[in-house]
Structure formats: structure tokens, C-alpha cells
Design a protein around this motif. Structure first.
Motif, PDB file in Angstrom:
ATOM      1  N   VAL A 137       6.222  28.815   6.746  1.00 19.89           N
ATOM      2  CA  VAL A 137       5.687  30.071   6.236  1.00 19.89           C
ATOM      3  C   VAL A 137       4.523  30.461   7.131  1.00 19.89           C
ATOM      4  O   VAL A 137       3.600  29.663   7.341  1.00 19.89           O
ATOM      5  CB  VAL A 137       5.216  29.931   4.779  1.00 19.89           C
ATOM      6  N   GLN A 186       1.402  32.979   7.913  1.00 27.10           N
ATOM      7  CA  GLN A 186       0.475  33.909   7.263  1.00 27.10           C
ATOM      8  C   GLN A 186      -0.439  34.490   8.327  1.00 27.10           C
ATOM      9  O   GLN A 186      -0.959  33.777   9.189  1.00 27.10           O
ATOM     10  CB  GLN A 186      -0.333  33.164   6.202  1.00 27.10           C
ATOM     11  N   CYS A 201       2.638  37.565   4.779  1.00 29.19           N
ATOM     12  CA  CYS A 201       3.183  36.237   4.560  1.00 29.19           C
ATOM     13  C   CYS A 201       4.672  36.299   4.860  1.00 29.19           C
ATOM     14  O   CYS A 201       5.406  37.065   4.225  1.00 29.19           O
ATOM     15  CB  CYS A 201       2.944  35.810   3.106  1.00 29.19           C
ATOM     16  N   SER A 257       8.331  34.112   5.604  1.00 31.08           N
ATOM     17  CA  SER A 257       9.108  32.885   5.666  1.00 31.08           C
ATOM     18  C   SER A 257       9.954  32.985   6.931  1.00 31.08           C
ATOM     19  O   SER A 257      10.710  33.929   7.115  1.00 31.08           O
ATOM     20  CB  SER A 257       9.987  32.735   4.420  1.00 31.08           C
ATOM     21  N   ALA A 281      13.173  33.912   0.868  1.00 25.64           N
ATOM     22  CA  ALA A 281      12.355  33.632  -0.307  1.00 25.64           C
ATOM     23  C   ALA A 281      12.406  34.817  -1.272  1.00 25.64           C
ATOM     24  O   ALA A 281      11.780  35.838  -1.025  1.00 25.64           O
ATOM     25  CB  ALA A 281      10.909  33.359   0.099  1.00 25.64           C
ATOM     26  N   MET A 339       7.632  34.857  -3.706  1.00 23.26           N
ATOM     27  CA  MET A 339       6.472  34.297  -3.008  1.00 23.26           C
ATOM     28  C   MET A 339       5.287  34.331  -3.954  1.00 23.26           C
ATOM     29  O   MET A 339       5.264  35.107  -4.909  1.00 23.26           O
ATOM     30  CB  MET A 339       6.172  35.095  -1.737  1.00 23.26           C
ATOM     31  N   TRP A 393       0.915  34.183  -4.375  1.00 21.42           N
ATOM     32  CA  TRP A 393      -0.383  34.387  -3.736  1.00 21.42           C
ATOM     33  C   TRP A 393      -1.460  33.658  -4.521  1.00 21.42           C
ATOM     34  O   TRP A 393      -1.535  33.765  -5.756  1.00 21.42           O
ATOM     35  CB  TRP A 393      -0.715  35.871  -3.652  1.00 21.42           C
ATOM     36  N   HIS A 439       6.685  43.209  -1.699  1.00 18.70           N
ATOM     37  CA  HIS A 439       7.645  42.206  -1.235  1.00 18.70           C
ATOM     38  C   HIS A 439       8.927  42.947  -0.879  1.00 18.70           C
ATOM     39  O   HIS A 439       9.877  42.981  -1.648  1.00 18.70           O
ATOM     40  CB  HIS A 439       7.874  41.190  -2.359  1.00 18.70           C
ATOM     41  N   SER A 476       6.162  39.196   2.368  1.00 14.29           N
ATOM     42  CA  SER A 476       5.348  39.700   1.275  1.00 14.29           C
ATOM     43  C   SER A 476       3.979  40.034   1.846  1.00 14.29           C
ATOM     44  O   SER A 476       3.494  39.341   2.741  1.00 14.29           O
ATOM     45  CB  SER A 476       5.205  38.660   0.168  1.00 14.29           C
ATOM     46  N   CYS A 518      -0.689  32.057   0.744  1.00 10.13           N
ATOM     47  CA  CYS A 518       0.602  32.417   0.172  1.00 10.13           C
ATOM     48  C   CYS A 518       1.530  31.208   0.221  1.00 10.13           C
ATOM     49  O   CYS A 518       1.312  30.266   0.991  1.00 10.13           O
ATOM     50  CB  CYS A 518       1.241  33.584   0.913  1.00 10.13           C
ATOM     51  N   SER A 519       2.527  31.228  -0.628  1.00 10.37           N
ATOM     52  CA  SER A 519       3.554  30.191  -0.563  1.00 10.37           C
ATOM     53  C   SER A 519       4.897  30.785  -0.919  1.00 10.37           C
ATOM     54  O   SER A 519       4.984  31.854  -1.515  1.00 10.37           O
ATOM     55  CB  SER A 519       3.226  29.016  -1.484  1.00 10.37           C
ATOM     56  N   ALA A 520       5.932  30.082  -0.549  1.00 12.22           N
ATOM     57  CA  ALA A 520       7.289  30.570  -0.795  1.00 12.22           C
ATOM     58  C   ALA A 520       8.220  29.398  -1.030  1.00 12.22           C
ATOM     59  O   ALA A 520       7.984  28.288  -0.548  1.00 12.22           O
ATOM     60  CB  ALA A 520       7.780  31.386   0.399  1.00 12.22           C
TER      61      ALA A 520
END
Lengths: 117, 110
Positions: A4, A6, A23, A25, A30, A33, A35, A71, A77, A94-96
Motif C-alpha cells: 500500500v 501512501q 492511498c 493498493s 481493495a 480502505m 483511515w 474511494h 482512496s 491508511c490501510s487496505a
């Protein structure tokens, strides 16, 4: 492994301006996602869940008009901090998850250090 | 989503020693994950243990899970200065966001 990305990693902006954080992927899709915001030496605080093609779901106490989330695709996103103030200075992450399996690990971006002056 | 609670909040050890940190949670899970965060960086996934597993190894990492006690432990053997970081557990029940506690700040002194 899944990545990912960012961007930016650091940004300094003036009070009253808006800042956009991206952000992406890179090698998986994804649908969702997430935050987070983190204050120094504190844990991550979930801000919102970003859903592809629909409105984000915000956690209680997070101003949706302040933190705009978009998104638009399965790999991107964005979080826009609008009319930034010094108290918005923080570390945003951020994550996914891979859309194929919501039970697996989440992949995190490198984080964005926002400083509002 | 449910948050895990890590213990201790801070841990300082000498290089070469083992580090053990614990995690407690409240409701049933599908799996539990451990993450590491170096200062000023994002989180890195370390290991995932499923609810039907009791122990799992990955390199110098050993994770245990006791679903009856709703607890997990992370053991780092033969610690190195590079292991200095914050460690977080994340109980995962399904398609919900991961929520994190305060973590354990590990300092490994050379």
C-alpha cells in the motif's frame, strides 16, 4: 507481499488550506480502505472506512465535512483535510485489505505527517 | 470491531534477551493479528493466528492464542536493537476495521 503506497509522506500547509492524501493498493484490489490518525506516542485512532463506489463510514466524533474521503476505484482512496487548522496536525495512516478475503491481514501505508502552520 | 489491550505498555530489555508481550480481548474472534510500528512509520503485519490454532511460529516470533481466556502472547526470541518498536495486537472478527490499543513499546538496548 502486498503493498500500500501512501503519498505524500510529509506535508506542511498553512491554516485554512486543504490537503489531499492518497492511498493506493499497488498489487491488489481493495474494496475497503481504512483511515487512521495517530498522535505522538499514542495508538491509531480509526477515523473512517472508505468504501469503493459509495460513501465513507465515519467513526463517532470524526467530522465528515472536515475529512473528505473519496474511494473512486478499487486501488485508490483519498483523504482531504479541508480548511486545515493546527490541531489537525497529526500522523495519518491508511490501510487496505485484499477484497478476496476480509479475514486476512491488513496492509498499511507508510503514513503522512501533516503539519499545519 | 473490538480493540485488543496490550500489556505491558513499555518493555526494556538487553539485546539477546527474549521479549514477551500480551494481548487481551473481549469477544469471539476469527483470528488475531500482531503488527509492529517503527517510530514515524506505518504498521507492518507480523503474524496471524487463527482461532483454531494455539501456537504459531515465524522466524524469531512465537505467538500463542488461548481463546478460553481471550488472550494472546507474542514472544520475540534473541532480540535485536532493530526490534525496537511498538507492537500492537488486532483481534479480527471479520469484515470490520482493525482497531488498535495503546500497544507495547519495546526498547532493545545494545
Amino acid at each position: 507481499g502486498a503493498v500500500v503506497s501512501q503519498h505524500p509522506s510529509r506535508v506542511i500547509c498553512k491554516s485554512g488550506t486543504s490537503v489531499k492524501i492518497e492511498c493506493r493498493s499497488l498489487d491488489f484490489q481493495a474494496t475497503t480502505m481504512f483511515w487512521y490518525r495517530q498522535f505522538p506516542k499514542k495508538s491509531l485512532m480509526l477515523m473512517a472506512t472508505s468504501n469503493e463506489g459509495s460513501k465513507a463510514t465515519y467513526e463517532q466524533g470524526v467530522e465528515k465535512d472536515k475529512f473528505l474521503i473519496n474511494h473512486a476505484s478499487l486501488t485508490l482512496s483519498t483523504l482531504t483535510v479541508t480548511s486545515a487548522h493546527p490541531e489537525d496536525s497529526s500522523f495519518y495512516i491508511c490501510s487496505a485489505r485484499d477484497r478476496r478475503d476480509s479475514y486476512t491481514e491488513a496492509f498499511f501505508g507508510q503514513g503522512t505527517r501533516l503539519t499545519v502552520v | 470491531s473490538q480493540q485488543g489491550e496490550e500489556d505491558p505498555q513499555a518493555l526494556s530489555i538487553q539485546e539477546g534477551e527474549n521479549a514477551t508481550m500480551n494481548c487481551s480481548y473481549k469477544t469471539s474472534i476469527n483470528n488475531l493479528q500482531w503488527y509492529r510500528q517503527n517510530s514515524g512509520r506505518g504498521l507492518v503485519h507480523l503474524i496471524l493466528i487463527r482461532s483454531n490454532e494455539r501456537e504459531k511460529h515465524s522466524g524469531r516470533l512465537r505467538v500463542t492464542l488461548d481463546t478460553s481466556k481471550k488472550s494472546s502472547s507474542l514472544l520475540i526470541t534473541a532480540s535485536r536493537a532493530a526490534d525496537t518498536a511498538s507492537y500492537f495486537c488486532a483481534p479480527n472478527s471479520g469484515n470490520t476495521p482493525l482497531v488498535f490499543g495503546k500497544g507495547t513499546r519495546l526498547s532493545v538496548i545494545a
